[in-house]
Design a protein around this motif. Structure first.
Motif, PDB file in Angstrom:
ATOM      1  N   ALA A  38      -1.522  11.864   7.020  1.00 53.43           N
ATOM      2  CA  ALA A  38      -1.193  10.800   7.578  1.00 53.43           C
ATOM      3  C   ALA A  38      -2.263   9.346   7.294  1.00 53.43           C
ATOM      4  CB  ALA A  38      -2.103  11.241   8.738  1.00 53.43           C
ATOM      5  N   LEU A  39      -3.224   9.888   6.686  1.00 54.50           N
ATOM      6  CA  LEU A  39      -4.650   8.936   6.478  1.00 54.50           C
ATOM      7  C   LEU A  39      -4.042   8.419   4.635  1.00 54.50           C
ATOM      8  CD1 LEU A  39      -6.557   7.210   6.732  1.00 54.50           C
ATOM      9  CD2 LEU A  39      -8.053   8.915   5.033  1.00 54.50           C
ATOM     10  N   ALA A  40      -2.941   8.479   4.269  1.00 53.41           N
ATOM     11  CA  ALA A  40      -2.797   8.277   2.736  1.00 53.41           C
ATOM     12  C   ALA A  40      -1.592   7.435   3.562  1.00 53.41           C
ATOM     13  CB  ALA A  40      -2.348   9.245   2.059  1.00 53.41           C
ATOM     14  N   GLU A  41      -1.056   7.814   3.953  1.00 53.50           N
ATOM     15  CA  GLU A  41       0.522   7.303   4.980  1.00 53.50           C
ATOM     16  C   GLU A  41      -0.226   5.578   5.961  1.00 53.50           C
ATOM     17  OE1 GLU A  41       4.450   7.710   7.765  1.00 53.50           O
ATOM     18  OE2 GLU A  41       3.417   9.269   7.546  1.00 53.50           O
ATOM     19  N   ASP A  48       1.760  -3.669  -0.114  1.00 54.53           N
ATOM     20  CA  ASP A  48       3.126  -3.121  -0.610  1.00 54.53           C
ATOM     21  C   ASP A  48       2.708  -2.336  -2.410  1.00 54.53           C
ATOM     22  OD1 ASP A  48       4.746  -3.836   0.695  1.00 54.53           O
ATOM     23  OD2 ASP A  48       4.403  -5.639  -0.171  1.00 54.53           O
ATOM     24  N   TYR A  49       0.763  -3.215  -2.738  1.00 59.04           N
ATOM     25  CA  TYR A  49       0.762  -2.828  -3.413  1.00 59.04           C
ATOM     26  C   TYR A  49      -0.385  -2.340  -4.062  1.00 59.04           C
ATOM     27  CZ  TYR A  49       4.420  -5.778  -4.777  1.00 59.04           C
ATOM     28  OH  TYR A  49       5.436  -6.129  -4.572  1.00 59.04           O
ATOM     29  N   PHE A  50      -1.158  -1.064  -5.287  1.00 56.18           N
ATOM     30  CA  PHE A  50      -2.910  -0.527  -5.043  1.00 56.18           C
ATOM     31  C   PHE A  50      -2.571  -0.759  -6.986  1.00 56.18           C
ATOM     32  CE2 PHE A  50      -4.807   3.084  -6.091  1.00 56.18           C
ATOM     33  CZ  PHE A  50      -5.938   2.959  -5.230  1.00 56.18           C
ATOM     34  N   ALA A  61      -9.375  12.863  -6.215  1.00 56.17           N
ATOM     35  CA  ALA A  61      -8.157  13.005  -5.467  1.00 56.17           C
ATOM     36  C   ALA A  61      -8.094  12.964  -4.288  1.00 56.17           C
ATOM     37  CB  ALA A  61      -7.043  14.371  -5.159  1.00 56.17           C
ATOM     38  N   HIS A  62      -7.827  12.270  -3.792  1.00 56.73           N
ATOM     39  CA  HIS A  62      -8.652  11.453  -2.369  1.00 56.73           C
ATOM     40  C   HIS A  62      -7.198  10.920  -1.529  1.00 56.73           C
ATOM     41  CE1 HIS A  62     -13.696  11.641  -2.772  1.00 56.73           C
ATOM     42  NE2 HIS A  62     -12.682  13.060  -2.734  1.00 56.73           N
ATOM     43  N   THR A  69      -1.222   6.348  -3.354  1.00 56.58           N
ATOM     44  CA  THR A  69       0.049   5.429  -4.369  1.00 56.58           C
ATOM     45  C   THR A  69       1.234   6.426  -3.702  1.00 56.58           C
ATOM     46  OG1 THR A  69      -0.574   7.597  -5.840  1.00 56.58           O
ATOM     47  CG2 THR A  69      -1.771   5.495  -6.256  1.00 56.58           C
ATOM     48  N   GLU A  70       1.612   7.032  -2.452  1.00 60.21           N
ATOM     49  CA  GLU A  70       3.006   7.379  -2.688  1.00 60.21           C
ATOM     50  C   GLU A  70       3.645   6.607  -2.482  1.00 60.21           C
ATOM     51  OE1 GLU A  70       2.563  11.576  -1.498  1.00 60.21           O
ATOM     52  OE2 GLU A  70       1.171  12.547  -2.977  1.00 60.21           O
ATOM     53  N   HIS A  71       2.596   5.832  -1.179  1.00 60.63           N
ATOM     54  CA  HIS A  71       3.059   5.146   0.012  1.00 60.63           C
ATOM     55  C   HIS A  71       3.203   3.246  -0.764  1.00 60.63           C
ATOM     56  CE1 HIS A  71       3.263   8.436   2.833  1.00 60.63           C
ATOM     57  NE2 HIS A  71       1.807   8.397   1.924  1.00 60.63           N
TER      58      HIS A  71
END
Length: 145
Positions: A38-41, A48-50, A61-62, A69-71
């Protein structure tokens, strides 16, 4: 301000060219170090870019380093990270001799594969930090509590 949620999203979407948005440190979130989805999302809704340019945290893996990165439309290594990896690769693949590695930290389990790979390449390996007590104990040293 918070780093996720509607207020952060509104602030991020209203940025104009050249502006920067400063948000709360993700370390204050319990789910950060657990790669909370949920935090990553939520972080992923802000851009749009990381670009990962922090060599010292790239292995973690935080939520703010991996999960986000998945979002993203696109994720990439930054110039500093690429530079660090280039020098590390050169040092490991074609080390100048004599070569010494200095390894520290608390968790031996995460360092063992690195130590094992360096045994053949290094003339000397210095260990420090909390993990050294694991090695002392393995050698039979008395440990005080």
């Amino acid at each position: 301000n918070d780093c996720i949620g509607s207020e952060a999203e509104d602030a991020a979407s209203s940025l104009t060219k050249g502006e920067v948005l400063l948000l709360e440190n993700t370390r204050f979130y319990a789910g950060e170090t657990k790669n909370d989805a949920a935090l990553a999302e939520g972080l992923g809704k802000l851009a749009d870019y990381f670009v990962m340019d922090a060599f010292g945290t790239a292995h973690r893996a935080h939520s703010s380093t991996a999960g986000v990165t998945e979002h993203m439309k696109l994720s990439a290594a930054g110039y500093l990270l690429a530079k660090e990896l280039k020098y590390l690769k050169g040092a490991v693949d074609s080390p100048a001799k004599p070569m010494m590695a200095i390894i520290g930290g608390a968790k031996v389990s995460t360092k063992l594969p690195v130590i094992e790979s360096l045994l053949e390449k290094c003339d000397t390996i210095l260990l420090g930090g909390g993990m050294i007590f694991t090695f002392y104990k393995a050698q039979g040293a008395a440990m005080a509590i």
